[in-house]
Design an enzyme around this catalytic site. Structure first.
Site, short mmCIF file in Angstrom:
data_model
loop_
_atom_site.label_atom_id
_atom_site.label_comp_id
_atom_site.label_asym_id
_atom_site.label_seq_id
_atom_site.Cartn_x
_atom_site.Cartn_y
_atom_site.Cartn_z
N SER A 67 0.76 -1.17 -0.07
CA SER A 67 -0.06 0.02 0.02
C SER A 67 0.87 1.35 -0.03
O SER A 67 1.68 1.31 -1.04
CB SER A 67 -0.92 -0.13 1.07
OG SER A 67 -1.95 1.09 1.03
N HIS A 170 -8.38 1.54 -1.29
CA HIS A 170 -8.17 0.45 -2.17
C HIS A 170 -9.55 0.02 -2.86
O HIS A 170 -9.48 -0.93 -3.62
CB HIS A 170 -7.25 -0.60 -1.92
CG HIS A 170 -5.93 0.01 -1.47
ND1 HIS A 170 -5.01 0.50 -2.44
CD2 HIS A 170 -5.41 -0.21 -0.14
CE1 HIS A 170 -4.10 1.04 -1.60
NE2 HIS A 170 -4.09 0.44 -0.42
#
Length: 294
Positions: A67, A170
């Site tokens: 991430s 996301h």
């Protein structure tokens, strides 16, 4: 590092020293603060371990980030300078915080259960498998209403753990942040990576700096496939994996998915000496991975 952190604080518009030392938990929980702080901590650890960045090609053979950790990995591989990475991640953090404030959303970790059954249940609930971390851990994300309904009917043999995050990262809910960061990234000219650099999108080794930057922007609203990154590290023949500060999560996953390799989580300055020794021990091995979770 005092002058360096002063410079990084100016770049991000945040007092990274105060947030990293004396700020309370509520202050650093803010996504707009947490993301630059995570990357700053990772870059500081990398600099202390490897020297001035990018230094990765001289000491490790592959790097990846989870991430927000992809921004740290990009700096290690020379795609972005530390200042460019921090400037963009500051935009990312603020953009994702603003996007999260629009709708009540969240994320829930799903531990165990049959993988295909878990993925089917997530889809049926109208949620997104935002993080596929492998080792029996998938994170579902979406609206609070759908997550609550999902909790009432979880997949068989699975445990659910709601995560303390600002929103459904996301996923499509982060689309406004994508546009913000894409606009900011237009002023950046990335370099091609000088070390094998893995992408969260599919675990691929990306050779083009421009492509990697585009993937960095896109992953804001796209699922993280850490399971695919893990497979690539295995295929590369990784013999040791060092997780940069803040550390512990990825080495925990690697204990199950990358058996037989040496693992080290850099949690304190005392771990840096061991990390340096580990790099020297594995010099000349097929690959050594440096990662950070965020």
């Amino acid at each position: 590092m005092t002058e360096t952190f002063a410079s990084w604080s100016e770049v991000t518009g945040l007092d990274l020293v105060r947030y990293g030392t004396t700020a309370d938990a509520d202050e650093i929980r803010d996504t707009a603060v947490a993301q630059p702080l995570l990357v700053g901590a990772g870059l500081a650890a990398a600099s202390a371990l490897l020297g001035s960045l990018p230094a990765a090609p001289h000491q490790v053979d592959a790097t990846a980030g989870h991430s927000v950790g992809e921004f740290t990995a990009a700096a290690l591989a020379g795609v972005l300078s530390p200042e460019e990475a921090l400037s963009l991640v500051a935009e990312r953090g603020q953009g994702m915080a603003d996007a999260a404030a629009r709708t009540e959303t969240g994320m829930t970790a799903i531990l165990g259960g049959d993988r295909e059954e878990v993925l089917a249940a997530i889809e049926a609930a109208g949620l997104t498998p935002a993080n596929d971390n492998g080792s029996g851990q998938i994170v579902a994300a979406g609206t609070a209403e759908r997550l609550a309904a999902f909790a009432q009917n979880p997949p068989a043999r699975a445990r659910l753990r709601p995560l303390s995050v600002a929103g459904a990262f996301h996923t499509e809910h982060m689309a406004p942040a994508v546009e913000r960061v894409r606009s900011a990234a237009e002023a950046t000219t990335p370099s091609d990576p000088t070390v094998r650099l893995l992408s969260n999108a599919d675990g691929a080794v990306v050779d083009s700096g421009a492509e990697y930057l585009d993937r960095l922007v896109s992953q804001i609203s796209s699922p993280v496939r850490w399971d695919a990154c893990t497979r690539t590290l295995s295929d590369l023949g990784v013999t040791a994996l060092i997780e940069l500060t803040p550390a512990g999560t990825l080495t925990g996953l690697a204990k199950r998915a990358l058996r037989g390799i040496e693992l080290l989580a850099v949690k304190t300055p005392d771990d840096l000496e061991r990390a340096g020794a580990l790099i020297k021990e594995h010099a000349g091995a097929p690959a050594a991975g440096t990662t950070q979770e965020g």
